[in-house]
Design a protein around this motif. Sequence first.
Motif, PDB file in Angstrom:
ATOM      1  N   THR A 162      -5.953 -13.081  10.148  1.00  0.00           N
ATOM      2  CA  THR A 162      -6.740 -12.125  10.795  1.00  0.00           C
ATOM      3  C   THR A 162      -8.340 -12.266  10.457  1.00  0.00           C
ATOM      4  OG1 THR A 162      -4.955 -10.557  10.486  1.00  0.00           O
ATOM      5  CG2 THR A 162      -7.113  -9.544  10.624  1.00  0.00           C
ATOM      6  N   TYR A 164     -12.144 -10.501  11.851  1.00  0.00           N
ATOM      7  CA  TYR A 164     -12.934  -9.321  11.971  1.00  0.00           C
ATOM      8  C   TYR A 164     -14.252  -9.542  12.910  1.00  0.00           C
ATOM      9  CZ  TYR A 164      -9.638  -8.450   8.378  1.00  0.00           C
ATOM     10  OH  TYR A 164      -8.188  -8.000   7.715  1.00  0.00           O
ATOM     11  N   ARG A 168     -16.402 -10.847   8.293  1.00  0.00           N
ATOM     12  CA  ARG A 168     -15.987 -10.795   6.900  1.00  0.00           C
ATOM     13  C   ARG A 168     -14.937 -11.999   6.870  1.00  0.00           C
ATOM     14  NH1 ARG A 168     -12.309  -5.377   6.946  1.00  0.00           N
ATOM     15  NH2 ARG A 168     -13.465  -4.925   8.567  1.00  0.00           N
ATOM     16  N   HIS A 169     -14.711 -12.198   5.372  1.00  0.00           N
ATOM     17  CA  HIS A 169     -13.583 -13.264   5.237  1.00  0.00           C
ATOM     18  C   HIS A 169     -12.396 -13.197   5.754  1.00  0.00           C
ATOM     19  CE1 HIS A 169     -11.264 -16.314   3.102  1.00  0.00           C
ATOM     20  NE2 HIS A 169     -12.400 -17.063   2.922  1.00  0.00           N
ATOM     21  N   PRO A 170     -11.674 -14.015   6.756  1.00  0.00           N
ATOM     22  CA  PRO A 170     -10.542 -13.674   7.203  1.00  0.00           C
ATOM     23  C   PRO A 170      -9.261 -13.423   6.090  1.00  0.00           C
ATOM     24  CG  PRO A 170     -11.433 -15.915   7.866  1.00  0.00           C
ATOM     25  CD  PRO A 170     -12.153 -15.455   6.714  1.00  0.00           C
ATOM     26  N   ASP A 171      -8.282 -12.788   6.711  1.00  0.00           N
ATOM     27  CA  ASP A 171      -6.924 -12.681   5.766  1.00  0.00           C
ATOM     28  C   ASP A 171      -5.913 -13.377   6.231  1.00  0.00           C
ATOM     29  OD1 ASP A 171      -8.047 -10.648   4.117  1.00  0.00           O
ATOM     30  OD2 ASP A 171      -7.963  -9.209   5.669  1.00  0.00           O
ATOM     31  N   SER A 172      -5.107 -13.922   5.417  1.00  0.00           N
ATOM     32  CA  SER A 172      -3.935 -14.725   5.769  1.00  0.00           C
ATOM     33  C   SER A 172      -2.685 -14.288   5.043  1.00  0.00           C
ATOM     34  CB  SER A 172      -3.957 -16.107   5.297  1.00  0.00           C
ATOM     35  OG  SER A 172      -5.217 -16.695   5.821  1.00  0.00           O
ATOM     36  N   TYR A 173      -1.543 -14.107   5.912  1.00  0.00           N
ATOM     37  CA  TYR A 173      -0.317 -13.543   5.202  1.00  0.00           C
ATOM     38  C   TYR A 173       0.911 -14.237   5.976  1.00  0.00           C
ATOM     39  CZ  TYR A 173      -1.404 -10.167   8.880  1.00  0.00           C
ATOM     40  OH  TYR A 173      -1.696  -9.646  10.096  1.00  0.00           O
ATOM     41  N   GLY A 194       2.602  -9.048   5.427  1.00  0.00           N
ATOM     42  CA  GLY A 194       1.697  -8.491   4.570  1.00  0.00           C
ATOM     43  C   GLY A 194       2.111  -8.707   3.193  1.00  0.00           C
ATOM     44  N   SER A 195       1.156  -8.571   2.356  1.00  0.00           N
ATOM     45  CA  SER A 195       1.386  -8.765   0.696  1.00  0.00           C
ATOM     46  C   SER A 195       2.313  -7.767   0.491  1.00  0.00           C
ATOM     47  CB  SER A 195       0.076  -8.644  -0.024  1.00  0.00           C
ATOM     48  OG  SER A 195      -0.345  -7.716   0.100  1.00  0.00           O
ATOM     49  N   SER A 271      -9.932  -5.639  14.706  1.00  0.00           N
ATOM     50  CA  SER A 271      -9.522  -7.053  14.156  1.00  0.00           C
ATOM     51  C   SER A 271      -8.697  -7.772  15.429  1.00  0.00           C
ATOM     52  CB  SER A 271      -8.576  -6.756  13.066  1.00  0.00           C
ATOM     53  OG  SER A 271      -7.154  -6.129  13.410  1.00  0.00           O
ATOM     54  N   THR A 273      -6.046 -10.923  15.472  1.00  0.00           N
ATOM     55  CA  THR A 273      -5.110 -11.640  14.602  1.00  0.00           C
ATOM     56  C   THR A 273      -4.152 -12.632  15.334  1.00  0.00           C
ATOM     57  OG1 THR A 273      -4.538  -9.716  13.105  1.00  0.00           O
ATOM     58  CG2 THR A 273      -2.857 -11.333  13.249  1.00  0.00           C
TER      59      THR A 273
END
Length: 282
Positions: A162, A164, A168-173, A194-195, A271, A273
Motif C-alpha cells: 500500500t 500513499y 509516506r513509507h509504504p506498508d506491506s502485508y 493485515g498484521s 491509499s 494497494t
Amino acid sequence: MVSQWENFLQNLGEWHGSFTQLSPRGEVLQDTPSIISLEGLNDNKTVRLKLRRFSPNPSGVGEPEVSELVREYQGLGRDILFFENGAFSQGTIQLAPYSQCGAEFGFIYNYRRLRFVQLYNIDGNLSKLTLIREKQLDKNVPERPPLTVEDLLGEWEGEAVTIYPDYRHPDSYSTNLQLHLDGADHLVNKITFGSNGTVISSSARIDGSVLHFNESDSPVQVVLLPDGGSCTLPVKADFRKPIFFEVGWLVEPDLRFRMIRSYNDRGEWVSLTLVTERKVSH
C-alpha cells in the motif's frame, strides 16, 4: 525506495492496442484501435507521450480518421501513483457531490499492458467503462482469454503493498483469498489480510459475467472482462461513506494482480494497494 518517476519509466515503449467501450455488464460497445508511445528524452528527464486513435471513416470507406494527442512530462501530478513494476492508478483526488469522478488503472506484465477507466457522473451513477489492451508488437505475446468464475475458484496467497498520496513509507502485508461456489449461482468470498488478520466474508450472485455483491449497504458488482481482466464497481458512488475502486488482471492461470484505490468517508483519496497473489489450491 525507488522514485515515482523511475516507476513511471517502466511504461516506456510503443504500445499497440485498442480502447474498448463497455456496457455496465462488460459487453463491447465500440472498439477503437490505438498506438501509444512513451519516449524518454533528455536522459529520461522528460517523457513524451504520443497517442493515436484510429476511428472508422464516417463514410464507411477510405482510411480511418486519426486523432492524435501529444504531451510532455517532466514531473507527475498529485492524482497518480506508480508501483515499482510500473503499475499505476490515476484519478479523482477528492470525491464530492454533484461532480464527476473516476479512476484509471494500469498494469504491465510480459510486454503487455492492461488499463481500465471507470467514470461516474454527477449523480453518482456509472457513466463510462473503457478497457485498454496493449502490447509491444515485436514480442507477440498473446492476449489472455476472457476471465471466468472458474478461473477464480480456489485459494490465493498474496503480498500486498500500500502506497500513499503523501508519499509516506509504504506498508506491506500478506493476504489470503478463498473463493468457492455455493450452489450453481452463488460465489462465496473470504479474504484475510493485515498484521491483525482482518477477515472479510461476502457472497455474490452470479449473473453471467457479472457478480452482484448486494449484502452490504454499499453494494458492488464485479464485471469479468476480456484479457483476464475484472473490475469492481460501486453500484452508486456515495461520497459520505468509505469507497473503493478495484481492477484485477489474471496474467497466468495461477498469478493475478489486483489494485485498489481507496477513499475515506470525507471523499479523500487515502491509499493505493497492489496485491500480487498466486493460486495455491483449486
